[in-house]
Design an enzyme around this catalytic site. Structure first.
Site: not given
Ligand code: ATP
Length: 914
Positions: A287, A333
């Site tokens: 138990a 994010d």
């Molecule tokens: P979160 O973190 O909220 O997803 P985010 O997408 O802005 O935001 P990251 O992906 O780190 O974060 O991107 C950082 C920055 O880089 C963006 O804010 C943008 O200015 C630039 N960026 C994101 N994607 C591209 C891309 N494919 N080509 C060029 N610059 C980019």
């Protein structure tokens, strides 16, 4: 079965066509069903080692091998040898019932866990009989044609067929953390593993590009398989919760020893049957050691995890369920989690003015408006070039079908393609005149990306990226009249313009271009700025309420984004994450040197609600900062670079749709719908699971204690036994079990998300719970002894009669059943609470009541249990006395609810259990 190297050749030394021929497969068709079946039989599943699944007979056998059960078996044999056959049969019946219930429970828990694991298993895209399909990675066989893209984990050992911009992180295998490029060319037989550029190895992952490859080795034959075969087998790990429960099960043991000794001695002194006393001691031992606790807990965990899965949160790590309910900070994010991730280009800011773009979503109809004037794109060369860079420096695709276009790729890049189409620029057509020669992939640390395009022997470089980064790399500005120098002051003005756009909530990119002679020339130097482009990405509708919900539940929500501070702040305001206008975002670079932070900065950062321009490395530092002040951090992530942060967070949350396989592998939880709301539900479920585990632990332990105390009190008062050994066993093995299981399935109390998170260091049983345990155990045993005494007065033979013992046995049994209502949350109402609203509880009570009637009125059972009918009067005593602990328990609950915690039973608890 190892790879066939009979002709002395390895897959990397053969040509692509040889490898395919050897594997007897065509790249366009893949394997046939039959071929897959045959190979599956020949090579086995693609698993590193056969999962250590416990088979049903092992689980069954384990039910009968514990020390306690062996003790019981010994008692059964003893009874048999002493000629008490009925007793012996009854003991063995109890043993079998106990084993069967244990087996069913454990088997269910194991099955449930296994099917949960299946949903979170890595999948692979393959081509079979000419069709692309997704299968579990475990089902891959040699010869399968696998299609992988950036962020995917390599699911077996593969020979590269068609690499496109492929880069692979092989650090898991070679320790080399710089991604390596891959080719399909054949190599020498003797190149070492780290240089086999045409092979992909299980456990590594793609950081860039795409590839088609053929499986050459699976499971234990892979390089990873060989390494892990040499490692010691890892035992099945128990979660901290399961370990704590194991320990809890032992807590009453010292008390048991004392009671058993007193029972034995007093029984012997009073000349009672010694074997009966030994049997009683063994029954008490069974138990008091609730061996089933961890198993029931596993079942509760599995049930909770399924409920989370229904709410789109898949748990990949069992131990994190316990942590979930303690989460104090959710670092999330922005893009796609708080916002819709449905982007539309809304505006351009160019040297010759601002341009607004009309039309939303994927609609390719729209106009470019310059103030009230509608601009015709081709006549504005700057806008034309800006559109062109957006379309060239791009990895997405838009295929215009009849109604809605089909899109693939990053929504922001899709938006740039749509804007191009609005201005008459089609990517495929454009690439015909400007073929892509090179791509420098987007890197979240640099925040830019570039593509190189052939242009009459020279190269046009198109660059887009975060404004600060791009503007910093620009030295010229493109105007309607040509290109001119870009001064430092002008750069600041452009930064200001981008800040203004961001503060309106737009996501902003800067666009630039240049021409170079050499395709290997560095991309981010001497660029000519074309201007800025702003995107709308609306916040998700439900997020505002969810953030409020999180705050009510004592959790802080912190936005951690790679985006611009202004955009971050605007979105944070619109989802209710910050109320006032004066909250500024902390920039990622402020975290760059975490060791040099002053105490004041640390405090500021720990309390900050928005972090912008954060790099993946900053995320790690932020987690560390929060963890040092004792926070339990949940962190979301999706990219390849987020894996370390996801691992180091207490709860790593990966996105199911947007997230890469690498991020998912590193996480503890995967949000299938990428939605912030799912985190909230998962935390709620985590809290419910813990509170249910607590409920049934408190319930079972107080039932057990009441049995021990009843026997002890009787022994101390010089009474005969108020319960026979088999009755004690019966209570534990049969009647308590159902309400305890049912408690595990309670819903949450109404205020479960209105209280602060549980301190992760708080034990399952706190001081208050131990106090309650003593209080309830004492009440139930006192009621039992009371009923025993009354019974003794009612019948001629006094306490020695079977009637008196039946009354005390039933009183104890029913008091235990009613006791389920005492373990409700202190804050819940008396009549409507998570226990009374749980239908399983009512079912369990009904079932146990029936069984108890059976125990008295079914002849065979009553003979074995030494019970006897007690008549109406007897039943009145049973119900009257058994309801007293419930009544007093509820008074105590209500008293505490209204006036705080009285120090009931503290002395008892301190002396016995501390
Ligand atoms: P979160 O973190 O909220 O997803 P985010 O997408 O802005 O935001 P990251 O992906 O780190 O974060 O991107 C950082 C920055 O880089 C963006 O804010 C943008 O200015 C630039 N960026 C994101 N994607 C591209 C891309 N494919 N080509 C060029 N610059 C980019």
């Amino acid at each position: 079965m190892a790879r066939d190297t009979s002709d002395g050749q390895t897959p990397w030394s053969r040509s692509v066509s040889d490898v395919l021929e050897q594997a007897d497969v065509s790249q366009d068709e893949g394997l046939t069903e039959d071929g897959v079946k045959r190979r599956r039989v020949q090579y086995g599943p693609n698993e590193l080692r056969e999962a250590e699944r416990r088979r049903w007979f092992e689980i069954l056998a384990a039910q009968f091998t514990s020390f306690i059960i062996l003790l019981l078996a010994a008692a059964g044999v003893g009874a048999f040898l002493l000629g008490d056959t009925i007793e012996a049969i009854a003991i063995f019946a109890v043993l079998v019932i106990n084993g069967v219930i244990g087996f069913i429970t454990e088997q269910r828990a194991v099955n449930s866990m296994e099917s949960l694991q299946e949903i979170t298993e890595i999948r692979a895209r393959v081509r079979r009989t000419g069709e692309e399909t997704e299968i579990l990675a475990e089902e891959l066989v040699p010869g399968d044609i696998v299609i992988l893209e950036a962020g995917d984990v390599v699911p077996a050992d593969l020979r590269v067929l068609d690499p496109a911009k492929l880069q692979v992180d092989e650090s898991a295998l070679t320790g080399e953390s710089v991604p390596v490029g891959k080719t399909s060319e054949s190599l020498d037989d003797d190149v070492p593993l780290a240089e086999r550029e045409n092979m992909l190895y299980k456990g590594t992952y793609l950081t860039r590009g795409t590839v088609e490859a053929v499986v050459v080795d699976t499971g234990p034959d892979t390089e990873l398989g060989r390494i892990s075969a040499s490692l010691a087998e890892t035992a099945q790990e128990k979660t901290p919760l399961q370990e704590k429960l194991d320990e809890l099960g032992q807590k009453l043991v010292p008390f048991l020893l004392v009671v058993a000794t007193i029972v034995l001695v007093s029984g012997w002194l009073r000349g009672q049957d010694f074997f009966l006393m030994v049997e009683t001691a063994i029954a008490l031992a069974i138990a008091t050691v609730p061996e089933g606790l961890p198993i029931v807990a596993t079942l509760v965990l599995a049930r909770g995890m399924w409920r989370m899965a229904d709410r789109n949160a898949l748990i990949t790590n069992l131990a994190s369920v316990e942590t979930l309910g303690s989460t104090t900070i959710i670092c999330t994010d922005k893009t796609g989690t708080l916002t819709e991730n449905e982007m539309t280009v809304a505006a351009y800011e160019l040297s010759n003015g601002s341009v607004e773009v009309t039309g939303t979503g994927l609609d390719t109809e729209g106009a470019f408006q310059h103030g009230s004037q509608e601009l015709d794109e081709p006549e504005d060369p700057v806008l034309g070039e800006a559109l062109e860079v957006g379309v060239l420096c791009n990895n997405a695709s838009v295929t215009e079908a009849d109604s809605e276009p089909t899109v693939t790729g990053d929504p922001m890049e899709v938006a740039l393609l749509i804007a191009g189409l609005k201005g008459g620029l089609d990517r495929t057509e454009l690439l015909e005149s400007l073929p892509e020669a090179r791509e420098v992939a987007f890197d979240p640390s640099v925040k830019m990306m570039a593509t190189y395009h052939d242009l009459d022997g020279r190269y046009r470089v198109a660059v887009k990226g975060a404004p600060e980064a791009v503007i910093d790399s620009a030295s010229r500005l493109v105007t309607s009249d040509g290109t001119e120098e870009l001064s430092a002051d002008e750069k600041s003005e452009w930064i200001e313009k981008s800040d203004e756009m961001a503060e309106k909530g737009l996501r902003v990119l800067a666009l630039t271009r240049k021409e170079v002679d050499d395709p290997e020339a560095p991309p981010y130097e001497d660029l000519a700025l074309l201007g800025l482009v702003g995107f709308i990405d609306p916040p998700r509708e439900e997020v505002k309420a969810t953030i409020q919900g999180c705050q009510d539940a004592g959790m802080r929500v912190v936005m951690v984004t790679g985006d611009h501070a202004g955009t971050a702040k605007n979105i944070a305001q619109s989802v209710g994450l910050v109320a006032s206008d004066d909250t500024e975002a902390v920039k990622g670079e402020q975290l760059d040197a975490p060791d040099k932070l002053s105490q004041q900065e640390r405090e500021q950062f720990v309390n900050a609600p928005i972090f912008a321009r954060v790099s993946p490395e900053n995320k790690l530092d932020l987690i560390d900062l929060h963890q040092t002040v004792g926070s339990i951090v949940a962190m979301t992530g999706d990219g390849v670079n987020d894996a370390p942060a996801l691992k180091s967070a207490d709860i790593g949350v990966a996105m199911g749709q947007r997230g890469t396989q690498v991020a998912q592998e590193a996480s503890d939880m995967i949000l299938q719908d990428d939605n912030f709301e799912s985190i909230y539900h998962a935390v709620r479920e985590g809290r419910i699971i813990f509170s249910n585990i607590r409920k049934f632990v408190l319930y079972l332990m107080s039932c057990n204690l009441s049995e021990l105390l009843a026997i002890l009190i009787a022994a101390l008062l010089g009474f005969p036994l108020p319960l026979f050994p088999l009755q004690i066993l019966f209570l534990n093995v049969v009647t308590d079990v159902f309400p305890a299981f049912a408690l595990g399935a309670c819903g949450g109390s109404r205020d479960i998300m209105d209280r602060p998170p549980r301190d992760p260091n708080e034990p399952i049983m706190t001081r208050t719970h131990w106090t309650e345990l003593g209080f309830y155990g004492g009440l139930i045993s006192a009621a039992t002894i009371g009923a025993f005494v009354i019974g003794g007065r009612m019948y001629a033979g006094g306490l020695e009669t079977e009637e008196a013992v039946t009354i005390s046995f039933l009183t104890l049994a029913f008091a235990q059943l009613w006791h389920v209502f005492n373990v409700r949350e202190i804050t819940s109402g008396i009549l409507r609470n998570e226990v009374t609203e749980n239908l399983y509880i009512w079912g369990a009570l009904g079932l146990s009541t029936l069984i108890l009637f059976g125990a008295v009125y079914l002849p065979g059972v009553s003979l074995a249990l030494s019970t006897t009918p007690i008549g109406l009067e007897g039943w009145l005593v049973v119900f009257g006395m058994s309801l007293i602990p419930l009544g007093l328990g509820q008074v105590e609950r209500e008293f505490r609810r209204r006036f705080g915690t009285p120090k009931l039973g503290t002395t008892l608890k301190n002396s016995l259990f501390d």
